[in-house]
Scaffold this motif. Structure first.
Motif, mmCIF file in Angstrom:
data_model
loop_
_atom_site.group_PDB
_atom_site.id
_atom_site.type_symbol
_atom_site.label_atom_id
_atom_site.label_comp_id
_atom_site.label_asym_id
_atom_site.label_seq_id
_atom_site.Cartn_x
_atom_site.Cartn_y
_atom_site.Cartn_z
ATOM 1 N N TYR A 98 0.839 -1.196 0.000
ATOM 2 C CA TYR A 98 0.000 0.000 0.000
ATOM 3 C C TYR A 98 0.873 1.245 0.000
ATOM 4 C CZ TYR A 98 -3.326 3.574 1.536
ATOM 5 O OH TYR A 98 -4.098 4.708 1.630
ATOM 6 N N LEU A 99 0.532 2.183 -0.866
ATOM 7 C CA LEU A 99 1.211 3.458 -0.955
ATOM 8 C C LEU A 99 0.240 4.528 -0.472
ATOM 9 C CD1 LEU A 99 3.924 4.678 -2.010
ATOM 10 C CD2 LEU A 99 2.740 5.076 -4.184
ATOM 11 N N GLU A 100 0.599 5.239 0.601
ATOM 12 C CA GLU A 100 -0.320 6.203 1.205
ATOM 13 C C GLU A 100 -0.567 7.416 0.322
ATOM 14 O OE1 GLU A 100 0.966 7.237 5.104
ATOM 15 O OE2 GLU A 100 0.493 5.251 5.951
ATOM 16 N N ASN A 101 0.297 7.658 -0.648
ATOM 17 C CA ASN A 101 0.088 8.789 -1.548
ATOM 18 C C ASN A 101 -1.222 8.635 -2.317
ATOM 19 O OD1 ASN A 101 2.983 8.062 -1.198
ATOM 20 N ND2 ASN A 101 3.337 10.004 -2.232
ATOM 21 N N ALA A 102 -1.936 9.731 -2.477
ATOM 22 C CA ALA A 102 -3.080 9.753 -3.387
ATOM 23 C C ALA A 102 -2.542 9.988 -4.790
ATOM 24 C CB ALA A 102 -4.055 10.858 -2.994
ATOM 25 N N THR A 103 -2.757 9.037 -5.689
ATOM 26 C CA THR A 103 -2.146 9.121 -7.025
ATOM 27 C C THR A 103 -3.141 9.488 -8.119
ATOM 28 O OG1 THR A 103 -2.477 6.751 -7.412
ATOM 29 C CG2 THR A 103 -0.374 7.437 -6.405
ATOM 30 N N ILE A 104 -4.426 9.577 -7.772
ATOM 31 C CA ILE A 104 -5.422 9.983 -8.764
ATOM 32 C C ILE A 104 -6.422 10.941 -8.140
ATOM 33 C CG2 ILE A 104 -5.281 7.738 -9.928
ATOM 34 C CD1 ILE A 104 -8.146 7.190 -8.872
ATOM 35 N N LEU A 105 -7.088 11.692 -9.008
ATOM 36 C CA LEU A 105 -8.299 12.415 -8.633
ATOM 37 C C LEU A 105 -9.459 11.496 -8.984
ATOM 38 C CD1 LEU A 105 -7.478 16.002 -9.986
ATOM 39 C CD2 LEU A 105 -6.942 15.008 -7.746
ATOM 40 N N TYR A 106 -10.138 11.016 -7.955
ATOM 41 C CA TYR A 106 -11.182 10.004 -8.093
ATOM 42 C C TYR A 106 -12.514 10.720 -8.278
ATOM 43 C CZ TYR A 106 -13.443 5.500 -6.897
ATOM 44 O OH TYR A 106 -14.167 4.334 -6.914
ATOM 45 N N ARG A 107 -12.912 10.852 -9.546
ATOM 46 C CA ARG A 107 -14.045 11.703 -9.882
ATOM 47 C C ARG A 107 -15.373 11.045 -9.511
ATOM 48 N NH1 ARG A 107 -14.063 15.603 -14.489
ATOM 49 N NH2 ARG A 107 -12.344 14.379 -15.389
ATOM 50 N N GLN A 108 -16.217 11.812 -8.817
ATOM 51 C CA GLN A 108 -17.537 11.340 -8.429
ATOM 52 C C GLN A 108 -18.600 12.109 -9.211
ATOM 53 O OE1 GLN A 108 -17.646 8.654 -6.026
ATOM 54 N NE2 GLN A 108 -15.534 8.845 -6.736
ATOM 55 N N HIS A 109 -19.500 11.351 -9.842
ATOM 56 C CA HIS A 109 -20.576 11.971 -10.612
ATOM 57 C C HIS A 109 -21.754 11.012 -10.656
ATOM 58 C CE1 HIS A 109 -19.433 9.354 -14.026
ATOM 59 N NE2 HIS A 109 -18.186 9.628 -13.660
ATOM 60 N N GLU A 110 -22.821 11.420 -11.315
ATOM 61 C CA GLU A 110 -24.066 10.653 -11.256
ATOM 62 C C GLU A 110 -23.983 9.308 -11.966
ATOM 63 O OE1 GLU A 110 -24.126 13.385 -14.803
ATOM 64 O OE2 GLU A 110 -23.630 13.557 -12.667
ATOM 65 N N ASP A 111 -22.976 9.106 -12.816
ATOM 66 C CA ASP A 111 -22.883 7.862 -13.579
ATOM 67 C C ASP A 111 -21.857 6.880 -13.032
ATOM 68 O OD1 ASP A 111 -24.809 8.746 -15.446
ATOM 69 O OD2 ASP A 111 -23.289 9.893 -16.532
#
Length: 309
Positions: free
Chosen positions: A206-219
């Motif tokens: 496990y790498l504690e770094n956030a490596t993406i922008l995890y996009r949240q939307h209606e789909d």
């Protein structure tokens, strides 16, 4: 080389931005394969134009494949995985945004594990993610913290009950890919199945770094849920949550059927006990959760588990 498997479905809204973020990653030796699962001939003109422009811009770094049938998310990813012969493999959703050093950081963690356990050991690395809205505005800096998920509990017993790995942050090596010997029918999601295989036969990093922008939307097919709402919703509908737990058991049952000859005696017993919990009495189910460690993350989730099991 690092191969990135992207599962796409009606993806024209965000896919160009995602492809650009992958291609602009600092790690150069990469190849993106897009598996378009849009039904029949329904791939839109806009989607076709985007993919044509991306392939023209990046050449043979991008491969596009249109599925002949609609496979669904899990099967699309796992069948794409079967086609790969790359040294390292990653997954990508069509609607996120990768940090420019995502591949480099994840590969660095993978190399650390290989130095310890060897390249022949099945290995997977996953990372944290920054949760954002549809316009990439910040919702939460950490997916795992906001969902109160215990990323240090990656043993087989815990993973039978609860997945912690986010597929779009994962990297696996070829040794782990070779352990995915067939496409399961009862896998909850592709990343959960891969986590079980890695936990049973290899190692998870496990790498504690956030490596993406995890996009949240209606789909979103699967995504971030505000923790308080998550707990309330599950407590409000215990019957449906019991069915979810039973789905976990069905997944375990298929895992056992597929891998029982490769597992140790202890692993076989651990998985069999979990897979057959639904057939046992009220007292044994609760005893087994405590005795063998089939737990979720945090006290609220485990209270809910004891209410529904």
């Amino acid at each position: 080389m690092v191969e990135i498997i992207m599962a796409a479905y009606d993806g024209e809204k965000y896919i160009k931005q995602q492809i650009e973020s992958i291609m602009k990653n600092t790690y150069e030796d990469k190849h993106l394969v897009i598996y378009d699962d849009t039904k029949g001939e329904q791939t839109s003109t806009a989607m076709t134009d985007i993919l044509d422009s991306m392939r023209e811009k990046y050449g043979d770094k991008i491969t596009y494949r249109k599925n002949t049938e609609n496979k669904g998310c899990t099967r699309n990813f796992l069948e794409g995985l079967q086609d790969s012969f790359a040294e390292y493999i990653m997954f990508s959703d069509q609607d996120d945004y990768w940090n420019k050093d995502k591949i480099e950081l994840t590969l660095g963690k993978m190399k650390e594990l290989e130095n310890i356990y060897g390249k022949d050991t099945p290995l997977v690395v996953f990372t944290d993610a920054t949760v954002v809205d549809s316009s990439l505005n910040l919702i939460h800096l950490s997916f795992h913290q906001s969902n109160h998920l215990r990323t240090n509990k990656l043993d087989l017993a815990h993973l039978l009950m609860e997945n912690k790995l986010i597929g779009c942050t994962m990297m696996m090596n070829q040794a782990l890919k070779d352990k995915i010997i067939a496409i399961p029918k009862n896998a909850r999601v592709h990343d959960w199945w891969i986590a079980l295989v890695a936990s049973a036969f290899g190692k998870i990093g496990y790498l504690e770094n956030a490596t993406i922008l995890y996009r949240q939307h209606e789909d979103n097919v699967i995504g971030h849920q505000e923790y308080g709402s998550y707990i309330k919703r599950r407590l409000a509908n215990l019957k449906s949550q019991r069915e979810v737990i039973y789905d976990n058991m069905r997944q375990a049952e298929e895992f056992l059927e597929m891998y029982h000859t490769y597992l140790t005696k202890q692993q076989n017993m651990l998985i069999r006990r979990f897979a057959t919990l639904k057939d046992r009495n009220w007292f044994y189910r609760r005893y087994a959760i405590l005795r063998y460690g089939y737990k979720k993350s945090g006290l609220p989730r485990n209270i809910g588990l004891f209410l529904v099991i």
